[in-house]
Design an enzyme around this catalytic site. Structure first.
Site, PDB file in Angstrom:
ATOM      1  N   HIS A   1       0.847  -1.210   0.000  1.00  0.00           N
ATOM      2  CA  HIS A   1       0.000   0.000   0.000  1.00  0.00           C
ATOM      3  C   HIS A   1       0.877   1.253   0.000  1.00  0.00           C
ATOM      4  CE1 HIS A   1      -3.043  -2.671   2.322  1.00  0.00           C
ATOM      5  NE2 HIS A   1      -3.540  -2.497   1.106  1.00  0.00           N
TER       6      HIS A   1
ATOM      7  N   LYS B   1     -16.103  -7.824   5.887  1.00  0.00           N
ATOM      8  CA  LYS B   1     -15.146  -8.581   6.710  1.00  0.00           C
ATOM      9  C   LYS B   1     -15.027  -7.914   8.084  1.00  0.00           C
ATOM     10  CE  LYS B   1     -12.416  -7.889   2.637  1.00  0.00           C
ATOM     11  NZ  LYS B   1     -11.219  -7.205   2.169  1.00  0.00           N
TER      12      LYS B   1
ATOM     13  N   ARG C   1      -1.837  -6.056  -8.240  1.00  0.00           N
ATOM     14  CA  ARG C   1      -0.663  -6.881  -7.941  1.00  0.00           C
ATOM     15  C   ARG C   1      -0.448  -7.948  -9.000  1.00  0.00           C
ATOM     16  NH1 ARG C   1      -2.799  -8.260  -2.074  1.00  0.00           N
ATOM     17  NH2 ARG C   1      -4.594  -8.393  -3.440  1.00  0.00           N
TER      18      ARG C   1
ATOM     19  N   SER D   1      -2.673  -7.705   3.178  1.00  0.00           N
ATOM     20  CA  SER D   1      -2.929  -7.550   4.621  1.00  0.00           C
ATOM     21  C   SER D   1      -3.266  -8.903   5.239  1.00  0.00           C
ATOM     22  CB  SER D   1      -4.107  -6.594   4.842  1.00  0.00           C
ATOM     23  OG  SER D   1      -3.829  -5.337   4.294  1.00  0.00           O
TER      24      SER D   1
HETATM   25  O1  PNS Z   1      -8.664  -2.857   0.442  1.00  0.00           O
HETATM   26  P1  PNS Z   1      -9.894  -3.408  -0.224  1.00  0.00           P
HETATM   27  O2  PNS Z   1     -10.693  -4.220   0.779  1.00  0.00           O
HETATM   28  O3  PNS Z   1      -9.572  -4.174  -1.481  1.00  0.00           O
HETATM   29  O4  PNS Z   1     -10.773  -2.118  -0.638  1.00  0.00           O
HETATM   30  C1  PNS Z   1     -12.052  -2.284  -1.190  1.00  0.00           C
HETATM   31  C2  PNS Z   1     -12.822  -0.944  -1.245  1.00  0.00           C
HETATM   32  C3  PNS Z   1     -12.831  -0.262   0.107  1.00  0.00           C
HETATM   33  C4  PNS Z   1     -12.131  -0.043  -2.237  1.00  0.00           C
HETATM   34  C5  PNS Z   1     -14.251  -1.282  -1.736  1.00  0.00           C
HETATM   35  O5  PNS Z   1     -14.767  -2.306  -0.945  1.00  0.00           O
HETATM   36  C6  PNS Z   1     -15.192  -0.081  -1.686  1.00  0.00           C
HETATM   37  O6  PNS Z   1     -15.022   0.872  -2.419  1.00  0.00           O
HETATM   38  N1  PNS Z   1     -16.197  -0.151  -0.801  1.00  0.00           N
HETATM   39  C7  PNS Z   1     -17.176   0.890  -0.644  1.00  0.00           C
HETATM   40  C8  PNS Z   1     -18.550   0.420  -1.123  1.00  0.00           C
HETATM   41  C9  PNS Z   1     -18.752   0.670  -2.608  1.00  0.00           C
HETATM   42  O7  PNS Z   1     -18.603   1.767  -3.096  1.00  0.00           O
HETATM   43  N2  PNS Z   1     -19.126  -0.390  -3.339  1.00  0.00           N
HETATM   44  C10 PNS Z   1     -19.435  -0.268  -4.761  1.00  0.00           C
HETATM   45  C11 PNS Z   1     -18.302  -0.687  -5.664  1.00  0.00           C
HETATM   46  S1  PNS Z   1     -18.326  -2.439  -5.870  1.00  0.00           S
END
Ligand code: PNS
Length: 158
Positions: A17, A41, A90, A128
């Protein structure tokens, strides 16, 4: 003025990150690291802890801000007046999920564009989840996460 959001769960922030944060902060005027509060989660660290660790890890980067968010990413982007979302890729295994998320976001808010940076090769294996697994079994995580996270995980695992 180009303001971008780098969103994620950051449970906890890893050097992978940090690689994306450092590189993208050189490209944009202002980078907002968006830390998702309510995730499906159950996180190891509370959102306050994740924000605190990210602030400590990014304190030298003057154009980086760390902000928690809830709900839709596109709504957060709008509220922050950011037109760009940055995500790290990645490996090919990330692609399907990222594509789905990006296209959903684009349908919801066509003015917000997602840009991808490929993670530097030395961190392409890192997540993570892996860090938490190694730490759970007493492995050395110093090469995977910022110093502030090493301490915080040690405290959690006590
Ligand atoms: O680190 P991560 O868990 O891969 O991040 C995922 C994240 C936070 C970017 C994603 O879950 C997110 O944007 N969540 C907010 C809800 C949302 O906007 N969902 C619609 C898009 S699928």
């Amino acid at each position: 003025m180009l303001r971008a959001i780098y969103p994620g769960s950051f449970d906890p922030v890893t050097l992978g990150h940090m690689d994306i944060i450092k590189r993208s902060s050189k490209i944009v005027d202002e980078l907002i690291v968006g830390v998702l509060k309510n995730n499906a989660k159950t996180p190891l660290f509370s959102v306050e802890e994740r924000v605190r660790m990210l602030r400590e890890a990014t304190k030298e980067l003057k154009n980086v801000k760390v902000v928690e968010f809830e709900g839709l990413l596109v709504d957060f982007a709008k509220a922050m007046d950011a037109k760009v979302v940055i995500r790290g890729l990645r490996a090919i295994t990330d692609f399907e999920y990222e594509l789905q998320m990006t296209q959903t976001n684009h349908k919801l808010e066509p003015d917000v564009e997602t840009l991808f940076l490929t993670t530097s090769i030395e961190y392409s294996f890192l997540s993570s989840t892996t860090v938490k697994e190694v730490a759970t079994f007493g492995g050395d995580i110093t090469q995977f996460v910022p110093k502030v996270v090493v301490k915080a995980i040690e405290e959690k695992m006590k």
